[in-house]
Write an enzyme that holds these catalytic residues in place. Structure first.
Site, PDB file in Angstrom:
ATOM      1  N   SER A  17       0.845  -1.209   0.000  1.00 22.58           N
ATOM      2  CA  SER A  17       0.000   0.000   0.000  1.00 22.58           C
ATOM      3  C   SER A  17       0.866   1.240   0.000  1.00 22.58           C
ATOM      4  CB  SER A  17      -0.876   0.023   1.259  1.00 22.58           C
ATOM      5  OG  SER A  17      -0.089   0.403   2.377  1.00 22.58           O
ATOM      6  N   ASP A  18       0.311   2.335  -0.490  1.00 20.90           N
ATOM      7  CA  ASP A  18       0.993   3.592  -0.231  1.00 20.90           C
ATOM      8  C   ASP A  18       0.800   3.873   1.253  1.00 20.90           C
ATOM      9  OD1 ASP A  18       1.342   6.643  -2.199  1.00 20.90           O
ATOM     10  OD2 ASP A  18       2.330   5.962  -0.367  1.00 20.90           O
ATOM     11  N   TRP A  19       1.583   4.757   1.766  1.00 25.29           N
ATOM     12  CA  TRP A  19       1.630   4.975   3.234  1.00 25.29           C
ATOM     13  C   TRP A  19       0.359   5.688   3.696  1.00 25.29           C
ATOM     14  CZ3 TRP A  19       5.212   2.347   1.302  1.00 25.29           C
ATOM     15  CH2 TRP A  19       6.251   1.812   2.049  1.00 25.29           C
ATOM     16  N   GLY A  20      -0.524   4.916   4.286  1.00 24.39           N
ATOM     17  CA  GLY A  20      -1.809   5.479   4.696  1.00 24.39           C
ATOM     18  C   GLY A  20      -2.870   5.282   3.647  1.00 24.39           C
ATOM     19  N   GLY A  21      -2.628   4.395   2.704  1.00 22.07           N
ATOM     20  CA  GLY A  21      -3.588   4.177   1.611  1.00 22.07           C
ATOM     21  C   GLY A  21      -4.621   3.116   1.902  1.00 22.07           C
TER      22      GLY A  21
END
Ligand code: GLC
Length: 733
Positions: A264-268
């Site tokens: 995932s993207d960071w916080g996605g």
């Protein structure tokens, strides 16, 4: 007797070895096939240990299985160099003294080289630095398509054309992964702006999705064999891309047969059910203060942490769903940190400086050179005025997650002083930008008029003026997290450029940016170059081109519109870009970049694929090996290219294709082949290129498949999308 003893002791040693061999578990045996090692490891890891592998344990790492000697997974940014070490659960640097890296040019510059060999060199070099820093995953390259000149992160990507991005991303990934480090191609997909990036819901046709926004990712996966891919923050058709069934399960893992890890993207990540079921494998950066419950979500509370474990225990999720994720993560580990062939890497070496210099030199684009003012050979002038804050400003810093702590950075001013001698250079700042660094350093805000006046005085008394302006990775000036607010140059630069021109007609404008900018002075300024964010060797590359020691050969990987409304996406208004804060509709559809300008017959300021040289090239008539082709054949294209100028040089020749009578709307032409050809002065060569007939297809939304219709196609050889040299017609049977 002695011989017998020796023989018996050898037998004993062999026996012990065989015994040891058989005692060593399969997963630890690097000579065993990876899939067997994965299977064996999976059988030894407990349920809790498996769940722990599917989410972060710190800002940039995830657990391995220490008990079994399976290492942690360490990720790090970014596409242009290896980010400094940070504290366990923070974004801020940990102030190590041995993590200052080589900054390679931004990927727009790499794309501008139009040279896949340089992309391999780039990937190999940055991969060596990632390896040396013991990273399992390099969080890059980025290949989101340049949809508008407003996107804050365009500088991290490879431009507006899916074919160019596809050809350039494959060798970059191969270069990185030959170091035993996973590339993580990003951001999958449709992360084409920063405005509301964490939730904007992209509505788009299948044709635009498959023909424009997916090809570079598909090439990265199927040809580059990327070991990981990063989901993007935004939504596609109502689902977040980090757990999007269409993107991850249907397209990536089923249609494309991706066998790597979806990170995932960071916080996605926003939902456990979707994270478990819709193709996500490793959850990173979910909002957390990391280690405790107060102030946020601890790692144990991540969507793929305790909720996942509890869900399995309650029968809501299955062990198979967990094993599918862990299998991919183990595969990545066995391909990288537990591979027997993993090299040792290299950090900040002369070879990496040479690579950074070569990429920069080959990516600089000469847009205009009236009166042959360039090159400014060493010794030609005694007084060279260097004007502009970007002549002295670090541009390896800033811009968000791709920001770097570098071992060194040669600024343009330093490069020119080294080339021409301090006694021949005089500098004036010309304009002042806002301070972007966290420390709101006390800076002398000098009213711009006095800066302009001082710069004009400097310019008046010089033989030639070299101006360095553009953007600078400050917020809204080419940066993650904020798109640009205007198309114009900031900080009063247009006024300054006009004043400098009045003071001295020998003006060279160097634009440092990752985006197109407005140029109201374009007709008056005699020399203009696009010099990108060039990294550690910036000043040396610029000095090489300015002095003529390097003949520029870069070509634009995206169009420069004359005015913002000429851009397709923007011309359809707010709903089309940047959206209504919830939804966004890609109304320009497949007509992105030059596809829009050509089809709508709008002349750009500078065209996709455009770039000048200090020499000149003559193109011969394009020919093909046959007149008609079956759908499974390959078209052999050839034409003569001659260096008709006075200097050796390189030319990125391009071949565009169009379908004469399509049953659907198709762009006026599309790039289907290119090659960078190096020629000595007077030399000519027969350029040979191949185009698969299947590459002439469009994505058929009715059959949900690529389709090549029988009939006439036109092939054109060109120096840019706006400079067609000749054409030839062929027939698909
Ligand atoms: C950022 C970026 C991504 C980066 C990641 C880790 O938000 O979107 O490109 O790799 O987080 O820094």
């Amino acid at each position: 007797m002695k011989k017998l003893k020796t023989f018996l002791s050898c037998l004993l040693v062999v026996g012990l070895q065989v015994n040891a061999q058989s005692a060593r578990p399969v997963y630890l045996d690097p000579s065993e096939p990876i899939e067997k090692r994965v299977e064996d490891a999976l059988s030894r890891i407990t349920l809790k240990e498996k769940v722990d592998m599917c989410h972060a344990q710190s800002k940039f790492s995830a657990k391995g299985v220490a008990r079994l000697g399976i290492p942690e997974v360490w990720t790090d940014d970014g596409p242009h160099g290896i980010r400094e070490e940070v504290f366990w659960d923070e974004w801020s640097g940990a102030k190590w003294t041995n993590d200052s890296c080589t900054a390679f040019p931004a990927l727009t510059c790499l794309a501008a080289t139009f040279n896949p060999d340089v992309a391999l060199l780039y990937g190999k070099s940055v991969g060596e630095e990632a390896r040396y820093r013991n990273k399992t995953v390099l969080l890059g390259p980025g290949v989101n398509i340049y949809r508008t000149p407003m996107n804050g992160r365009n500088f991290e990507y490879m431009g507006e054309d899916p074919y160019l991005s596809s050809r350039m991303v494959v060798p970059y990934i191969q270069g990185v992964q030959q170091n035993g480090v996973a590339a993580c191609v990003k951001h999958f997909a449709l992360n084409n702006q920063e405005y509301m990036r964490d939730h904007i819901n992209v509505n788009i046709s299948d044709r635009a999705l498959y023909e424009i926004y997916l090809p570079a990712f598909k090439a990265a996966v199927q040809e580059g064999k990327a070991w990981s891919i990063m989901g993007s923050y935004n939504e596609l058709r109502g689902q977040h891309c980090c757990h999007n069934d269409l993107l991850l399960n249907q397209i990536l893992k089923t249609e494309w047969k991706f066998d790597g890890v979806v990170i995932s993207d960071w916080g996605g990540v926003h939902d456990s059910d979707q994270a478990v079921q819709n193709g996500l494998d490793l959850e990173m950066g979910t909002s957390t203060d990391g280690l405790t419950n107060n102030g946020g979500v601890a790692y144990a509370d991540y969507y793929l942490a305790n909720p996942f474990l509890k869900g399995i225990e309650l029968g809501k999720y299955t062990v198979d769903q967990l094993n599918s994720k862990v299998t991919r993560i183990l595969r990545l580990i066995f391909r990288s940190t537990m591979s027997k062939d993993r090299p040792f890497g290299r950090f900040v070496s002369p070879e990496h400086s040479a690579a950074a210099l070569k990429i920069a030199e080959e990516g600089i684009v000469l847009l205009k050179n009236n009166r042959q003012l360039l090159p400014v050979t060493v010794g030609k002038y005694k007084k060279i005025a260097v004007i502009g804050e970007n002549a002295t400003r670090s541009v390896t810093l800033g811009g968000g997650s791709s920001s770097l702590k570098v071992q060194y950075e040669v600024t343009p001013l330093e490069g020119l002083i080294a080339k021409y001698g301090k006694e021949n250079i005089v500098y004036s700042r010309g304009y002042a930008s806002e301070r972007s660094s966290k420390k709101k350093a006390k800076q002398l805000i000098v009213p711009s008029d006095s800066l302009i006046n001082a710069a004009v005085e400097t310019a008046k008394n010089a033989d030639v003026v070299v101006y360095f302006g553009g953007l600078n990775k400050n917020p809204n000036q080419d940066s993650e997290g904020s798109d640009r607010k205007s198309y114009e140059l900031p900080y009063g630069q247009d006024k300054l450029i006009t004043a400098l021109l009045k003071a001295n007609k020998n003006l060279v404008v160097m634009l440092v940016s990752g985006n197109a900018v407005a140029m109201p002075w374009v007709n008056e300024v005699p020399v203009i170059l696009q010099t990108w964010y060039l990294g550690s060797e910036a000043g040396n590359a610029i000095a090489g081109v300015l002095s003529g020691e390097v003949n520029p050969s870069g070509k634009l990987p995206f169009s420069f519109p004359k005015k913002l409304d000429d851009n397709g996406a923007i011309s359809f208004g707010k709903e089309s870009f940047p959206g209504d804060s919830i939804n966004e509709y890609y109304k320009e559809d497949i007509l992105v970049g030059y596809r829009w300008f050509d089809t709508k017959k709008i002349a750009p300021l500078f065209a996709f694929g455009y770039g000048l040289s200090y020499t000149s090239f003559e193109y011969g008539k394009i020919t093909t090996d046959k007149k008609s082709y079956n759908p499974d054949e390959t078209i052999k294209v050839s034409f003569i290219l001659k260096n008709t100028g006075m200097k050796d040089g390189a030319e990125a020749v391009q071949v565009y294709a169009s379908q004469a009578h399509a049953s659907v709307i198709r762009p006026a032409k599309e790039l289907k082949a290119f090659k960078k050809v190096f020629l000595k002065t007077g030399e000519s060569v027969t350029v040979e290129l191949e185009i698969k007939v299947q590459d002439l297809a469009f994505f058929n939304e009715v059959t949900h498949a690529w389709s090549v219709e029988p009939g006439e196609f036109i092939l054109r050889n060109a120096a840019s999308s706006a400079e067609v040299k000749s054409n030839v017609s062929i027939k698909v049977l």
